[in-house]
Design an enzyme around this catalytic site. Structure first.
Site, PDB file in Angstrom:
ATOM      1  N   ASP A  35      22.740  -4.392 -16.097  1.00 22.00           N
ATOM      2  CA  ASP A  35      22.155  -3.194 -15.497  1.00 22.00           C
ATOM      3  C   ASP A  35      22.575  -1.987 -16.330  1.00 22.00           C
ATOM      4  O   ASP A  35      23.599  -2.027 -17.013  1.00 22.00           O
ATOM      5  CB  ASP A  35      22.642  -3.036 -14.050  1.00 22.00           C
ATOM      6  CG  ASP A  35      21.689  -2.198 -13.217  1.00 22.00           C
ATOM      7  OD1 ASP A  35      20.945  -2.787 -12.401  1.00 22.00           O
ATOM      8  OD2 ASP A  35      21.672  -0.963 -13.380  1.00 22.00           O
ATOM      9  N   ALA A 162      12.175 -11.595   1.413  1.00 19.56           N
ATOM     10  CA  ALA A 162      12.262 -10.429   2.305  1.00 19.56           C
ATOM     11  C   ALA A 162      13.735 -10.114   2.487  1.00 19.56           C
ATOM     12  O   ALA A 162      14.573 -11.029   2.556  1.00 19.56           O
ATOM     13  CB  ALA A 162      11.601 -10.728   3.645  1.00 19.56           C
ATOM     14  N   GLU A 163      14.053  -8.849   2.565  1.00 19.70           N
ATOM     15  CA  GLU A 163      15.459  -8.477   2.745  1.00 19.70           C
ATOM     16  C   GLU A 163      15.926  -8.899   4.140  1.00 19.70           C
ATOM     17  O   GLU A 163      15.147  -8.946   5.082  1.00 19.70           O
ATOM     18  CB  GLU A 163      15.632  -6.978   2.512  1.00 19.70           C
ATOM     19  CG  GLU A 163      15.451  -6.656   1.039  1.00 19.70           C
ATOM     20  CD  GLU A 163      15.597  -5.179   0.719  1.00 19.70           C
ATOM     21  OE1 GLU A 163      16.340  -4.472   1.417  1.00 19.70           O
ATOM     22  OE2 GLU A 163      14.950  -4.742  -0.242  1.00 19.70           O
ATOM     23  N   ASN A 222       1.676  -8.539  -0.172  1.00 23.23           N
ATOM     24  CA  ASN A 222       2.292  -7.430   0.563  1.00 23.23           C
ATOM     25  C   ASN A 222       1.252  -6.627   1.340  1.00 23.23           C
ATOM     26  O   ASN A 222       1.504  -6.183   2.456  1.00 23.23           O
ATOM     27  CB  ASN A 222       3.069  -6.521  -0.398  1.00 23.23           C
ATOM     28  CG  ASN A 222       4.486  -7.050  -0.629  1.00 23.23           C
ATOM     29  OD1 ASN A 222       4.864  -8.063  -0.073  1.00 23.23           O
ATOM     30  ND2 ASN A 222       5.256  -6.364  -1.458  1.00 23.23           N
ATOM     31  N   PHE A 224      -1.547  -7.737   2.622  1.00 22.49           N
ATOM     32  CA  PHE A 224      -1.968  -8.492   3.806  1.00 22.49           C
ATOM     33  C   PHE A 224      -0.901  -8.436   4.909  1.00 22.49           C
ATOM     34  O   PHE A 224      -1.220  -8.292   6.087  1.00 22.49           O
ATOM     35  CB  PHE A 224      -2.263  -9.962   3.450  1.00 22.49           C
ATOM     36  CG  PHE A 224      -3.701 -10.201   3.094  1.00 22.49           C
ATOM     37  CD1 PHE A 224      -4.290  -9.522   2.031  1.00 22.49           C
ATOM     38  CD2 PHE A 224      -4.462 -11.099   3.807  1.00 22.49           C
ATOM     39  CE1 PHE A 224      -5.622  -9.724   1.694  1.00 22.49           C
ATOM     40  CE2 PHE A 224      -5.798 -11.311   3.480  1.00 22.49           C
ATOM     41  CZ  PHE A 224      -6.382 -10.634   2.419  1.00 22.49           C
ATOM     42  N   LEU A 225       0.367  -8.574   4.505  1.00 24.31           N
ATOM     43  CA  LEU A 225       1.441  -8.530   5.509  1.00 24.31           C
ATOM     44  C   LEU A 225       1.462  -7.167   6.197  1.00 24.31           C
ATOM     45  O   LEU A 225       1.519  -7.061   7.422  1.00 24.31           O
ATOM     46  CB  LEU A 225       2.798  -8.812   4.850  1.00 24.31           C
ATOM     47  CG  LEU A 225       3.013 -10.254   4.370  1.00 24.31           C
ATOM     48  CD1 LEU A 225       4.264 -10.356   3.496  1.00 24.31           C
ATOM     49  CD2 LEU A 225       3.116 -11.209   5.558  1.00 24.31           C
ATOM     50  N   CYS A 274       8.888  -1.553  -0.651  1.00 19.68           N
ATOM     51  CA  CYS A 274       7.727  -2.154  -1.309  1.00 19.68           C
ATOM     52  C   CYS A 274       6.375  -2.011  -0.634  1.00 19.68           C
ATOM     53  O   CYS A 274       5.381  -1.810  -1.338  1.00 19.68           O
ATOM     54  CB  CYS A 274       8.016  -3.624  -1.578  1.00 19.68           C
ATOM     55  SG  CYS A 274       9.347  -3.788  -2.777  1.00 19.68           S
TER      56      CYS A 274
END
Ligand code: NAD
Ligand code: UGA
Length: 457
Positions: A35, A162-163, A222, A224-225, A274
């Site tokens: 990073d 998914a978190e 994403n 659609f969800l 997102c």
């Protein structure tokens, strides 16, 4: 190709957990995560990881120092990598052409330019970040500038975790999608990456496609969800004025096998880094391609979400006799969903902002996200407090405003809370999470979402 070393650029919510699970499942592969932020790397190498995610600590503890390494980005780390995942952030662009809709690809491009001189010939580049359709082509152009005949296949391998459930999602994914260029080199690279996943993912869950379909599948998934959430939220507004119950409607329609039960929970609105960003990205691509109606269709999913958040907040004010000025309000939950310390684009941010504008005294409590909440709200004018203990947050408040459905909030003693609050005491349950009849019985005025309010006077 026999993959022996994987490098990941970007040690964030995706790069960290994803690489930890690859290292765990593939002990023969050396996995290095780099990073540009030395602070983030130091956190990954500490006892307190930068990402709160159930099960992550255990996986990192098993692999770190064995075949999983976190370090600051360097040319040496790139030189012997067989596969390079790029998992840098792709936020919505805040400036220039496409501001507010298009994704900002500067981090992606910087990563590609950083990699280029150090990559070994044949190294496979994997798009892990969510990117607009045809980004792989742009990346490929940056990497292949005609100055040498070295070749680096670029694959798309979007992440669907998914978190809050990231480790489970990575250990048992519904599918792994790999998009490749449809030539021999592209297909061979896709097979090499598929072999990595085959070490724990069943063959039938590894889907191959062309690069563009893979990139667009991620945005579409994403969209659609999120569209399901906005659809049920639109119905929740109608429920409140017709005395229908949105939970009963979700159950009724969710039992239709063609619709299915998931992502039908009405709430204060979707958040997270997102959904909004990816739908705006999709809408922007449509606009750019001259498909204005298609873009407007998807944009309306975000508009409905904004409406839901402001509708919820307006209701809080209206039910407090149209004024919250000077009133203490306890905000339960700031993370964008339970199980994470991530607060990016959390509906709670907009709720707090609005309540502060109305001059309320807002006390925020959250089991994991108070540090991020304080950072997000820095400099915001008004009376604002952060309180780890929900009982202390509620004491002296006129209302509880529940935005995140943490399990912890269900387990509280609401009689004790009621006794400590100003009267009339109200609960605005933005996730239909608490037992409304029980709270009403205690004496609260209860305002669930998409249901009839239970009030005493
Ligand atoms: P993040 O901000 O948590 O992590 C990105 C990391 O990349 C940061 O630590 C940043 O310092 C680092 N970085 C940026 N430029 C760099 C460079 N040139 N070299 C090295 N490091 C660099 O973001 P995230 O949530 O992990 O998301 C990453 C991507 O994955 C995004 O495109 C996102 O849309 C996508 N995604 C996210 C999720 C999620 O649940 N968060 C799920 C699926 C897909
Ligand atoms: C979402 C997708 O579910 C992942 O597949 C995807 O990889 C990820 O976005 C991404 O690309 O970043 P995430 O945002 O972590 O994952 O979490 P979700 O469970 O999808 O929840 C998003 C938001 O929707 C939360 O605010 C949640 O509270 C809300 N939500 C979810 C509802 O309001 N109702 C529901 O029925 C489900």
């Amino acid at each position: 190709m026999n993959v022996r070393k994987i490098l990941c650029i970007g040690a964030g919510y995706v790069g960290g957990p994803t690489m930890a699970v690859i290292a765990d499942k593939c002990p023969d592969i050396r996995v290095e995560v780099v990073d540009i932020s030395p602070e983030r790397i130091a956190q990954w190498n500490s006892e307190r990881l930068p990402v709160y995610e159930p099960g992550l600590d255990e996986v990192v503890r098993r692999c770190r120092g064995r075949n999983l390494f976190f370090q600051v980005a360097s040319p040496e780390a790139v030189a012997d990598a067989d596969v390079v995942f790029v998992s840098v952030n792709t936020p919505t662009k805040a400036f220039g052409e496409g501001a507010g809709m298009a994704p900002d690809l500067q981090y992606w491009e910087l990563a590609a330019r950083f990699l280029k001189p150090h990559l070994r010939d044949g190294a496979i580049i994997v798009e892990k970040s969510t990117v607009p359709v045809r980004t792989a082509e742009a990346i490929s152009r940056i990497l292949h500038d005609g100055q040498s005949d070295r070749h680096f296949p670029v694959l798309s391998n979007p992440e669907f975790l998914a978190e809050g459930t990231a480790i489970r999602d990575l250990m048992e994914p519904d599918r792994v999608l790999i998009g490749c260029e449809e030539d021999d080199r592209g297909r061979a690279a896709a097979q090499a990456l598929a072999d990595v996943y085959r070490q724990w993912v069943p063959e039938e869950r590894i889907l191959l496609s062309n690069v563009w379909s893979s990139e667009l599948s991620k945005l579409t998934a994403n969209a659609f969800l999120a569209q399901r959430i906005s659809s049920i939220n639109s119905i929740s507004a109608l429920c409140e004025v017709t005395h229908a119950d949105v939970t009963q409607i979700s159950r009724a329609i969710g039992t239709d096998g063609r619709i299915g039960p998931r992502f039908l929970e009405a709430g204060v609105g979707f958040g997270g880094s997102c959904f909004r960003k990816d739908i705006l990205n999709l809408a922007y691509i449509c606009q750019q391609q001259g498909l204005a109606e298609v873009g407007a269709y998807w944009k309306s999913v975000v508009d409905m979400n904004d409406y839901q958040i402001s509708r919820f907040t307006r209701n809080v004010v209206a039910r407090q006799f149209n004024t919250v000025a000077g009133k203490r309000l306890a905000l339960f939950g700031f993370a964008f969903k339970p199980g994470t310390n991530d607060t990016r684009d959390s509906p709670a941010f907009y709720v707090v902002k609005k309540l502060l504008e109305e001059r309320a005294h807002v006390v925020i409590t959250d089991p994991q996200a108070l540090e991020h909440a304080a950072y997000d709200l820095r400099g915001m004018e008004g009376e604002l407090q952060f309180e780890p203990d929900p009982y202390a947050a509620a004491a002296g408040s006129h209302a509880i405003v529940l935005v995140t459905h943490w399990e912890e909030f269900r387990a509280l003693d609401y009689q004790r809370i009621f006794d400590s609050m100003e009267k009339p005491a109200s609960v605005f349950d933005g996730r239909n999470w608490l037992d409304a009849p029980a709270l009403h019985e205690i004496g609260f005025n209860v305002y669930p979402l998409g249901k009839t309010a239970l009030v005493h006077y």
